[in-house]
Design a protein around this motif. Structure first.
Motif, PDB file in Angstrom:
ATOM      1  N   ASP A  14     -17.870   1.349   2.101  1.00 18.17           N
ATOM      2  CA  ASP A  14     -17.660  -0.049   2.498  1.00 18.17           C
ATOM      3  C   ASP A  14     -16.412  -0.630   1.850  1.00 18.17           C
ATOM      4  OD1 ASP A  14     -19.840  -0.151   4.164  1.00 18.17           O
ATOM      5  OD2 ASP A  14     -21.189  -0.999   2.646  1.00 18.17           O
ATOM      6  N   ILE A  15     -16.199  -0.320   0.587  1.00 19.35           N
ATOM      7  CA  ILE A  15     -15.012  -0.821  -0.117  1.00 19.35           C
ATOM      8  C   ILE A  15     -13.749  -0.259   0.521  1.00 19.35           C
ATOM      9  CG2 ILE A  15     -13.748  -0.724  -2.299  1.00 19.35           C
ATOM     10  CD1 ILE A  15     -16.535  -0.821  -3.686  1.00 19.35           C
ATOM     11  N   LEU A  16     -13.746   1.046   0.818  1.00 19.34           N
ATOM     12  CA  LEU A  16     -12.576   1.651   1.456  1.00 19.34           C
ATOM     13  C   LEU A  16     -12.320   1.065   2.837  1.00 19.34           C
ATOM     14  CD1 LEU A  16     -12.944   5.395   0.447  1.00 19.34           C
ATOM     15  CD2 LEU A  16     -11.201   3.780  -0.313  1.00 19.34           C
ATOM     16  N   LEU A  17     -13.371   0.824   3.586  1.00 19.95           N
ATOM     17  CA  LEU A  17     -13.199   0.248   4.920  1.00 19.95           C
ATOM     18  C   LEU A  17     -12.715  -1.195   4.850  1.00 19.95           C
ATOM     19  CD1 LEU A  17     -16.247   1.736   6.843  1.00 19.95           C
ATOM     20  CD2 LEU A  17     -13.837   2.356   7.055  1.00 19.95           C
ATOM     21  N   ASP A  18     -13.161  -1.927   3.836  1.00 21.11           N
ATOM     22  CA  ASP A  18     -12.703  -3.306   3.668  1.00 21.11           C
ATOM     23  C   ASP A  18     -11.209  -3.363   3.347  1.00 21.11           C
ATOM     24  OD1 ASP A  18     -15.208  -4.326   4.175  1.00 21.11           O
ATOM     25  OD2 ASP A  18     -15.736  -4.584   2.062  1.00 21.11           O
ATOM     26  N   HIS A  19     -10.702  -2.341   2.668  1.00 21.13           N
ATOM     27  CA  HIS A  19      -9.304  -2.312   2.239  1.00 21.13           C
ATOM     28  C   HIS A  19      -8.508  -1.228   2.962  1.00 21.13           C
ATOM     29  CE1 HIS A  19     -10.145  -5.136  -0.968  1.00 21.13           C
ATOM     30  NE2 HIS A  19     -11.225  -4.428  -1.257  1.00 21.13           N
ATOM     31  N   LYS A  20      -8.884  -0.921   4.190  1.00 23.39           N
ATOM     32  CA  LYS A  20      -8.255   0.192   4.896  1.00 23.39           C
ATOM     33  C   LYS A  20      -6.766  -0.033   5.131  1.00 23.39           C
ATOM     34  CE  LYS A  20      -9.978  -1.518   9.283  1.00 23.39           C
ATOM     35  NZ  LYS A  20     -10.971  -1.293  10.293  1.00 23.39           N
ATOM     36  N   TRP A  21      -6.337  -1.266   5.360  1.00 26.79           N
ATOM     37  CA  TRP A  21      -4.918  -1.519   5.589  1.00 26.79           C
ATOM     38  C   TRP A  21      -4.119  -1.347   4.302  1.00 26.79           C
ATOM     39  CZ3 TRP A  21      -3.781  -0.740  10.220  1.00 26.79           C
ATOM     40  CH2 TRP A  21      -4.644  -1.106  11.249  1.00 26.79           C
ATOM     41  N   ARG A  22      -4.687  -1.720   3.186  1.00 25.47           N
ATOM     42  CA  ARG A  22      -4.013  -1.534   1.906  1.00 25.47           C
ATOM     43  C   ARG A  22      -3.889  -0.037   1.592  1.00 25.47           C
ATOM     44  NH1 ARG A  22      -6.127  -5.110  -2.775  1.00 25.47           N
ATOM     45  NH2 ARG A  22      -5.209  -6.614  -1.359  1.00 25.47           N
ATOM     46  N   VAL A  23      -4.956   0.702   1.839  1.00 24.64           N
ATOM     47  CA  VAL A  23      -4.927   2.152   1.611  1.00 24.64           C
ATOM     48  C   VAL A  23      -3.889   2.803   2.516  1.00 24.64           C
ATOM     49  CG1 VAL A  23      -6.270   4.274   1.836  1.00 24.64           C
ATOM     50  CG2 VAL A  23      -7.312   2.244   0.821  1.00 24.64           C
ATOM     51  N   ALA A  45      -1.217   1.371   3.853  1.00 23.42           N
ATOM     52  CA  ALA A  45       0.122   0.949   3.445  1.00 23.42           C
ATOM     53  C   ALA A  45       0.599   1.733   2.226  1.00 23.42           C
ATOM     54  CB  ALA A  45       0.126  -0.551   3.144  1.00 23.42           C
ATOM     55  N   VAL A  46      -0.266   1.920   1.244  1.00 19.24           N
ATOM     56  CA  VAL A  46       0.119   2.680   0.050  1.00 19.24           C
ATOM     57  C   VAL A  46       0.379   4.138   0.402  1.00 19.24           C
ATOM     58  CG1 VAL A  46      -0.732   3.500  -2.180  1.00 19.24           C
ATOM     59  CG2 VAL A  46      -1.036   1.108  -1.543  1.00 19.24           C
ATOM     60  N   THR A  47      -0.424   4.692   1.286  1.00 22.78           N
ATOM     61  CA  THR A  47      -0.239   6.084   1.703  1.00 22.78           C
ATOM     62  C   THR A  47       1.086   6.266   2.438  1.00 22.78           C
ATOM     63  OG1 THR A  47      -2.629   6.348   1.889  1.00 22.78           O
ATOM     64  CG2 THR A  47      -1.267   7.970   3.027  1.00 22.78           C
ATOM     65  N   ILE A  48       1.390   5.369   3.357  1.00 19.47           N
ATOM     66  CA  ILE A  48       2.649   5.458   4.107  1.00 19.47           C
ATOM     67  C   ILE A  48       3.844   5.257   3.174  1.00 19.47           C
ATOM     68  CG2 ILE A  48       4.048   4.270   5.864  1.00 19.47           C
ATOM     69  CD1 ILE A  48       1.376   3.854   7.407  1.00 19.47           C
ATOM     70  N   PHE A  49       3.730   4.324   2.237  1.00 18.79           N
ATOM     71  CA  PHE A  49       4.811   4.088   1.282  1.00 18.79           C
ATOM     72  C   PHE A  49       5.082   5.347   0.454  1.00 18.79           C
ATOM     73  CE2 PHE A  49       6.235   2.682  -2.957  1.00 18.79           C
ATOM     74  CZ  PHE A  49       7.444   2.092  -2.585  1.00 18.79           C
ATOM     75  N   ALA A  50       4.023   5.969  -0.050  1.00 22.23           N
ATOM     76  CA  ALA A  50       4.190   7.190  -0.848  1.00 22.23           C
ATOM     77  C   ALA A  50       4.774   8.313   0.009  1.00 22.23           C
ATOM     78  CB  ALA A  50       2.849   7.612  -1.447  1.00 22.23           C
TER      79      ALA A  50
END
Length: 64
Positions: free
Chosen positions: A33-42, A44-49
């Protein structure tokens, strides 16, 4: 001599121990649930890296 008091005390302490074990367990659904709530942040960080890695791979001086 009063064995019923001992049995009640043992039973109540065992239920307390089981309650503590329940609180100590990892509930994977909460993490999902936490990961799904912050899926856009995850994402964005993945694409940035990924972009930083690609830029380094393309711009770094090759060492042979």
């Amino acid at each position: 001599m009063n064995t019923s008091a001992v049995t009640i005390a043992e039973t109540s302490s065992n239920s307390i121990l089981y309650a503590d074990r329940d609180e100590d367990q990892i509930h994977i659904a909460e993490y999902i649930d936490i990961l799904l709530d912050h899926k856009w942040r995850v994402a964005a960080v993945t694409i940035f890296a990924l972009l930083i890695g690609i830029a380094y791979a393309l711009l770094a001086t090759p060492v042979y």
